[in-house]
Design a protein around this motif. Sequence first.
Motif, PDB file in Angstrom:
ATOM      1  N   LYS A 161       0.951  -1.331  -0.256  1.00 42.89           N
ATOM      2  CA  LYS A 161       0.179  -0.030   0.164  1.00 42.89           C
ATOM      3  C   LYS A 161       0.933   1.302   0.198  1.00 42.89           C
ATOM      4  O   LYS A 161       1.796   1.480   0.858  1.00 42.89           O
ATOM      5  N   ILE A 162       0.574   1.929  -1.027  1.00 45.38           N
ATOM      6  CA  ILE A 162       1.357   3.163  -1.199  1.00 45.38           C
ATOM      7  C   ILE A 162       0.322   4.346  -0.734  1.00 45.38           C
ATOM      8  O   ILE A 162      -0.597   4.610  -1.520  1.00 45.38           O
ATOM      9  N   GLY A 163       0.684   5.534   0.134  1.00 45.28           N
ATOM     10  CA  GLY A 163      -0.438   6.206   0.503  1.00 45.28           C
ATOM     11  C   GLY A 163      -0.659   7.571  -0.439  1.00 45.28           C
ATOM     12  O   GLY A 163       0.465   7.747  -1.232  1.00 45.28           O
ATOM     13  N   ASP A 164      -1.425   8.160  -0.369  1.00 47.79           N
ATOM     14  CA  ASP A 164      -1.623   9.095  -1.309  1.00 47.79           C
ATOM     15  C   ASP A 164      -1.104  10.306  -1.045  1.00 47.79           C
ATOM     16  O   ASP A 164      -0.923  11.357  -1.677  1.00 47.79           O
ATOM     17  N   THR A 165      -0.344  10.490   0.447  1.00 48.37           N
ATOM     18  CA  THR A 165       0.148  11.589   0.926  1.00 48.37           C
ATOM     19  C   THR A 165       1.192  10.976   1.708  1.00 48.37           C
ATOM     20  O   THR A 165       1.007   9.980   2.630  1.00 48.37           O
ATOM     21  N   PHE A 166       2.349  11.399   1.544  1.00 49.62           N
ATOM     22  CA  PHE A 166       3.653  10.949   2.436  1.00 49.62           C
ATOM     23  C   PHE A 166       4.635  11.897   2.321  1.00 49.62           C
ATOM     24  O   PHE A 166       4.759  12.761   1.393  1.00 49.62           O
ATOM     25  N   GLU A 167       5.707  12.031   3.501  1.00 53.95           N
ATOM     26  CA  GLU A 167       7.024  12.675   3.455  1.00 53.95           C
ATOM     27  C   GLU A 167       7.871  12.098   2.244  1.00 53.95           C
ATOM     28  O   GLU A 167       8.012  11.006   2.321  1.00 53.95           O
ATOM     29  N   ILE A 168       8.296  13.231   1.678  1.00 48.74           N
ATOM     30  CA  ILE A 168       9.118  12.674   0.417  1.00 48.74           C
ATOM     31  C   ILE A 168      10.561  12.466   1.299  1.00 48.74           C
ATOM     32  O   ILE A 168      11.400  13.280   2.051  1.00 48.74           O
ATOM     33  N   SER A 169      11.232  11.603   0.788  1.00 42.97           N
ATOM     34  CA  SER A 169      12.684  10.965   1.163  1.00 42.97           C
ATOM     35  C   SER A 169      13.799  11.688   0.271  1.00 42.97           C
ATOM     36  O   SER A 169      13.575  11.282  -0.954  1.00 42.97           O
ATOM     37  N   ASP A 170      14.591  12.808   0.598  1.00 36.30           N
ATOM     38  CA  ASP A 170      15.671  13.158  -0.176  1.00 36.30           C
ATOM     39  C   ASP A 170      16.458  12.192  -0.828  1.00 36.30           C
ATOM     40  O   ASP A 170      17.077  12.189  -1.737  1.00 36.30           O
ATOM     41  N   ASN A 171      17.171  11.197   0.143  1.00 40.08           N
ATOM     42  CA  ASN A 171      17.735  10.101  -0.174  1.00 40.08           C
ATOM     43  C   ASN A 171      17.129   9.375  -1.234  1.00 40.08           C
ATOM     44  O   ASN A 171      17.873   8.847  -2.362  1.00 40.08           O
ATOM     45  N   ALA A 172      15.893   8.892  -1.250  1.00 39.02           N
ATOM     46  CA  ALA A 172      15.052   8.123  -2.376  1.00 39.02           C
ATOM     47  C   ALA A 172      15.095   8.726  -3.530  1.00 39.02           C
ATOM     48  O   ALA A 172      15.452   8.334  -4.766  1.00 39.02           O
ATOM     49  N   VAL A 173      14.873  10.176  -3.467  1.00 40.39           N
ATOM     50  CA  VAL A 173      15.015  11.169  -4.760  1.00 40.39           C
ATOM     51  C   VAL A 173      16.257  11.048  -5.405  1.00 40.39           C
ATOM     52  O   VAL A 173      16.426  10.867  -6.593  1.00 40.39           O
ATOM     53  N   LYS A 174      17.393  11.385  -4.633  1.00 42.89           N
ATOM     54  CA  LYS A 174      18.698  11.296  -5.173  1.00 42.89           C
ATOM     55  C   LYS A 174      19.033   9.836  -5.864  1.00 42.89           C
ATOM     56  O   LYS A 174      19.706   9.754  -7.001  1.00 42.89           O
ATOM     57  N   LYS A 175      18.634   8.604  -5.215  1.00 35.83           N
ATOM     58  CA  LYS A 175      18.891   7.451  -5.738  1.00 35.83           C
ATOM     59  C   LYS A 175      18.097   7.438  -6.981  1.00 35.83           C
ATOM     60  O   LYS A 175      18.665   6.778  -8.108  1.00 35.83           O
ATOM     61  N   GLN A 176      16.864   7.728  -7.036  1.00 34.17           N
ATOM     62  CA  GLN A 176      15.957   7.417  -8.272  1.00 34.17           C
ATOM     63  C   GLN A 176      16.471   8.381  -9.436  1.00 34.17           C
ATOM     64  O   GLN A 176      16.303   8.000 -10.612  1.00 34.17           O
ATOM     65  N   ALA A 177      17.183   9.441  -9.022  1.00 31.15           N
ATOM     66  CA  ALA A 177      17.521  10.431 -10.123  1.00 31.15           C
ATOM     67  C   ALA A 177      18.690   9.746 -10.835  1.00 31.15           C
ATOM     68  O   ALA A 177      18.645  10.260 -12.196  1.00 31.15           O
ATOM     69  N   ARG A 178      19.306   8.950 -10.398  1.00 29.98           N
ATOM     70  CA  ARG A 178      20.531   8.275 -11.045  1.00 29.98           C
ATOM     71  C   ARG A 178      20.081   7.495 -12.287  1.00 29.98           C
ATOM     72  O   ARG A 178      20.802   7.354 -13.285  1.00 29.98           O
ATOM     73  N   VAL A 179      18.616   7.071 -12.061  1.00 24.91           N
ATOM     74  CA  VAL A 179      18.170   6.081 -13.238  1.00 24.91           C
ATOM     75  C   VAL A 179      17.068   6.356 -14.078  1.00 24.91           C
ATOM     76  O   VAL A 179      16.453   6.069 -14.836  1.00 24.91           O
ATOM     77  N   TYR A 180      16.797   7.908 -13.645  1.00 28.70           N
ATOM     78  CA  TYR A 180      15.863   8.630 -14.686  1.00 28.70           C
ATOM     79  C   TYR A 180      16.401   8.870 -15.906  1.00 28.70           C
ATOM     80  O   TYR A 180      17.562   9.767 -16.005  1.00 28.70           O
ATOM     81  N   LYS A 181      16.195   8.726 -17.060  1.00 32.02           N
ATOM     82  CA  LYS A 181      16.705   8.902 -18.235  1.00 32.02           C
ATOM     83  C   LYS A 181      16.284   9.900 -18.981  1.00 32.02           C
ATOM     84  O   LYS A 181      15.147  10.416 -18.875  1.00 32.02           O
ATOM     85  N   ARG A 182      17.299  11.052 -19.158  1.00 32.18           N
ATOM     86  CA  ARG A 182      16.990  12.352 -19.890  1.00 32.18           C
ATOM     87  C   ARG A 182      17.607  12.469 -21.288  1.00 32.18           C
ATOM     88  O   ARG A 182      18.003  13.525 -21.549  1.00 32.18           O
TER      89      ARG A 182
END
Length: 352
Positions: free
Chosen positions: A291-312
């Motif tokens: 279950k993924i909530g419709d609202t939650f606190e954003i994790s900066d570490n998770a954003v940094k990790k995902q940014a490495r695999v986002y293709k631009r």
Amino acid sequence: MVTFFEASLDLVSVHHVGNQTQGEMYALSDHPLALKDEVISSLLMQYFLKPFEKANEVYHLMHSSNNLELNEIYHFATDMFNNKENFQKSAQDIARHLYNVSTHPNIKGGELYVVYFNKVQIEGDLLDAIGIFKSENKETYLKVYPDDGGFAVDYEQEAININKLDKGVLIFNIEKENGYKVAVVDKTTGGQDAAVYWKDEFLQLKIRNDSFNQTSNVLGIYKNFVTEKLDDEFDMSKADKIDLLNRSMKYFKEKETFDIDEFADEVISNPQAIESFKNFKNQYEDEFDTKIGDTFEISDNAVKKQARVYKRVLKLDKNFHIYIHGDKDLIEKGFDDGKAMNYYKVYFKEEA
């Protein structure tokens, strides 16, 4: 996430575990390892614990029946936490359990270390922890030393690189009722089928559904939605897809809290695409029972990790790569009838 400034080695037990489908056996030690000096202890601490400094995900031990006592690692860890006199016997049992699940032909044999640590820190708590580590890959090292007024060179085969831990897990003595707090390192080898045995069969883990995990999941789901699902319903160029990914990453970097309706309006905009994304997210939750909530606190570490695999990157044959970081309206796609080729027109003010 995990630090070990105050940590110490209490007990270490070493065994060898082979692959039973390859006709290999296991060899158990009768007593804990005798550490001859502080240098060995320091090297082992670096080998075992340093890889966990970058481990952000926290797991729990689990069992499909919901009876934690049926999880072998949970049972053995609890036995060691409750009575350190049982450490060596439980370490032997852990080695036997690993041998029993090492059935894929691509699983490599290797040394298994079971360690009792004191004062390892996770999320601000100093705790006892059980470490289980496996070394599968060996290397050859050259040794240069003075000899008879000059130097000589020798080598050592089948040696372990202390900067390359293959597999490891730390089980912290907290939240026992939930399956303890668990951190994992798994440098997979032998293909995906061989890789799942460590987390899924040997340890039987479920990831803790915290802000790091929820942030990672939403970014991963959205990336799959844009790259795989949108083509089924919309006619979109690769540049448009990259723009959608850039906008999502901008949202997560600028916001402190995720709100699915706000995200959908600011990033996706199109009502039909919004509905499709929410359905895509619901399907993921059902498929993986997460279950993924419709609202939650954003994790900066998770954003940094995902940014490495986002293709631009927009790849054009083998000749050009276009990196799109901002306004997609500054790039136009067309077709040249004379050359019978596609082209992109890029607008800019100055060269860097």
